[in-house]
Design an enzyme around this catalytic site. Structure first.
Site, PDB file in Angstrom:
ATOM      1  N   LYS A 152       0.800  -1.223   0.000  1.00  0.00           N
ATOM      2  CA  LYS A 152       0.000   0.000   0.000  1.00  0.00           C
ATOM      3  C   LYS A 152       0.836   1.277   0.000  1.00  0.00           C
ATOM      4  CE  LYS A 152      -4.128  -2.118   1.809  1.00  0.00           C
ATOM      5  NZ  LYS A 152      -3.663  -3.508   2.061  1.00  0.00           N
TER       6      LYS A 152
HETATM    7  C1  LIG Z   1      -4.476  -4.476   1.795  1.00  0.00           C
HETATM    8  C2  LIG Z   1      -3.811  -5.776   1.711  1.00  0.00           C
HETATM    9  C3  LIG Z   1      -4.321  -6.797   0.914  1.00  0.00           C
HETATM   10  C4  LIG Z   1      -5.634  -6.648   0.166  1.00  0.00           C
HETATM   11  O1  LIG Z   1      -5.553  -5.707  -0.873  1.00  0.00           O
HETATM   12  P1  LIG Z   1      -6.884  -5.107  -1.495  1.00  0.00           P
HETATM   13  O2  LIG Z   1      -6.413  -4.122  -2.496  1.00  0.00           O
HETATM   14  O3  LIG Z   1      -7.633  -4.450  -0.371  1.00  0.00           O
HETATM   15  O4  LIG Z   1      -7.631  -6.226  -2.077  1.00  0.00           O
HETATM   16  C5  LIG Z   1      -3.621  -7.979   0.822  1.00  0.00           C
HETATM   17  N1  LIG Z   1      -2.480  -8.168   1.513  1.00  0.00           N
HETATM   18  C6  LIG Z   1      -1.968  -7.226   2.303  1.00  0.00           C
HETATM   19  C7  LIG Z   1      -0.713  -7.517   3.041  1.00  0.00           C
HETATM   20  C8  LIG Z   1      -2.596  -5.989   2.420  1.00  0.00           C
HETATM   21  O5  LIG Z   1      -2.079  -5.064   3.203  1.00  0.00           O
END
Ligand SMILES: *Cc1c(COP(=O)(O)O)cnc(C)c1O
Length: 428
Positions: A107
């Site tokens: 993210k």
């Molecule tokens: C946020 C996250 C996800 C899921 O991603 P989305 O875009 O919300 O589907 C998967 N793995 C990790 C480690 C995350 O932080």
């Protein structure tokens, strides 16, 4: 490029407005009015481009009316200042490691891009922006780090009490300055509901210029598609590439679908989920049925009603058959996730985190001999060290950057999950 709401296409807004407002008034999601197709030149020169160059090429179509090209270049170089390596795990499966950013999860890219866009827009606006973020784990840390000390921006993070890892909690509660963390007595969906309600609340919006940093914000969502181009760049054989995306709110995978629409020849997708399997169920039987959230080891994916679902529908023109053709669903329980982590380490000496493990396992049973599988390794295994140790049945030393963080003081504020309490806090 303008953006419309998935609930009504007649009102178009520019990039800047969509980023600042985050959610349209009708409670839909912003979506680009048209999807640009990138030039054949871009695809044929992909191998020679740097990561920021790819980022600029992809993003300029969406934001060039509001972010001049020299500014976009500066932002992209800054945002994409770390590597996204594609690492071979088996002959047919590679890991796209998205965890080399400052908070060790994927993210970072979206959060940093949003922070820099808002910082730039805010230079010519003297009202302080308040960012509200609900996090199931990693968003909060990425947003906190992305916005830390950005002038004119205050960040309020809501996280579910007892449902994020210790390291995640430290990442979001220890910064101080312009970052405040609220520990909510509820689950992630409660946190998300509080944020949504605040955006629709008249009194709150009169007092504060609210913005969101969740994956619903287009500045968070769009740049995630860059990962998929970067993976292609590093593939030996780009034919029949299958992407397995560990999914919760479905921002990451829908960004991949966007890349495909923009011309990237992705063969197919796997929506890899834990026990919160609403999308795999939808793909299977065409009904979208919300069930209560289940707490799992892959807690960043503990989402029962993914907020990006309307974007998936929009990308495939509300056509379930089209979705079914492009995306396969997969779900894995905690027990098998642990087994997968143990086996992958034993057989290939690769340490998976519990989210990536679900992606990896989804490929194992699904690839035919012409396909190459890529799973998105969405977090550094050290973010889920307890689970990794449980799976591998031995102690795993923490890297230094983690030990330093663990020494810091948690400064969160506790709240119950009622909107009244949250509203009082905001207006106070
Ligand atoms: C946020 C996250 C996800 C899921 O991603 P989305 O875009 O919300 O589907 C998967 N793995 C990790 C480690 C995350 O932080």
């Amino acid at each position: 490029m303008k953006f419309y709401s998935t609930k009504g296409k007649n009102k178009l807004v520019p990039f800047r407005e969509a980023v600042i407002k985050s959610l349209p008034e009708d409670n839909g999601l912003y979506f680009p009015e048209s999807i640009p197709v990138l030039s054949p030149d871009f695809f044929s020169s992909l191998k020679s481009l740097t990561l920021p160059e790819i980022g600029i090429e992809v993003m300029k179509h969406f934001c060039n009316e509001d972010v001049p090209s020299n500014k976009l270049e500066e932002i992209m170089k800054d945002v994409l200042s770390f590597e996204i390596p594609l690492v071979k795990v088996t002959d047919h499966i590679s890991s796209l490691e998205l965890f080399h950013g400052p908070t060790y999860a994927f993210k970072d890219v979206g959060a940093r891009f949003l922070a820099r866009c808002l910082g730039y827009f805010n230079e010519s606006d003297n009202r302080k922006v308040t960012i509200l973020v609900a996090t199931s784990g990693d968003t909060g840390g990425a947003v906190a780090a992305g916005f830390y000390k950005v002038p004119g921006v205050k960040v309020i993070i809501l996280y579910p009490s007892g449902k994020v890892s210790e390291l995640q909690e430290k990442q979001l509660t220890t910064l101080g300055e312009n970052i405040t963390a609220l520990e909510i007595d509820g689950d992630f969906d409660d946190c998300q509901a509080l944020v949504k309600t605040a955006f629709l609340d008249k009194v709150v919006n009169e007092k504060l210029a609210l913005s969101s940093a969740n994956s619903i914000n287009i500045a968070r969502w769009l740049p995630q598609s860059i990962y998929f181009y970067e993976a292609f760049k590093q593939l030996e054989n780009p034919n029949n590439a299958v992407f397995a995306v560990p999914s919760g709110n479905y921002g990451n995978i829908t960004a991949g679908m966007l890349a495909k629409k923009m011309g990237l020849p992705i063969h197919r997708f796997i929506a890899a989920s834990n026990a919160n399997d609403i999308i795999p169920r939808y793909i299977k039987n065409g009904t979208y049925e919300i069930k209560p959230t289940i707490a799992t080891l892959s807690n960043a994916m503990d989402v029962s009603n993914p907020s990006n679902f309307p974007r998936m529908m929009e990308l495939y023109h509300q056509d379930w058959e089209a979705i079914k053709k492009n995306i396969q669903g997969f779900t894995l329980d905690d027990h098998t996730t642990l087994q997968t982590m143990a086996e992958c380490f034993k057989d290939h000496h690769y340490t998976l985190d519990p989210h990536g493990a679900i992606g990896y396992q989804s490929l194992k049973g699904s690839l035919d001999e012409t396909e190459h599988g890529i799973f998105l390794e969405t977090a550094h295994p050290c973010k889920f060290i307890d689970t990794v140790e449980q799976a591998l049945n031995r102690e795993v030393p923490l890297p230094d950057f983690v030990s330093d963080l663990m020494q810091k003081q948690n400064e969160s504020i506790k709240l119950d999950k009622s909107f009244e309490s949250f509203k009082n806090f905001l207006l106070d």
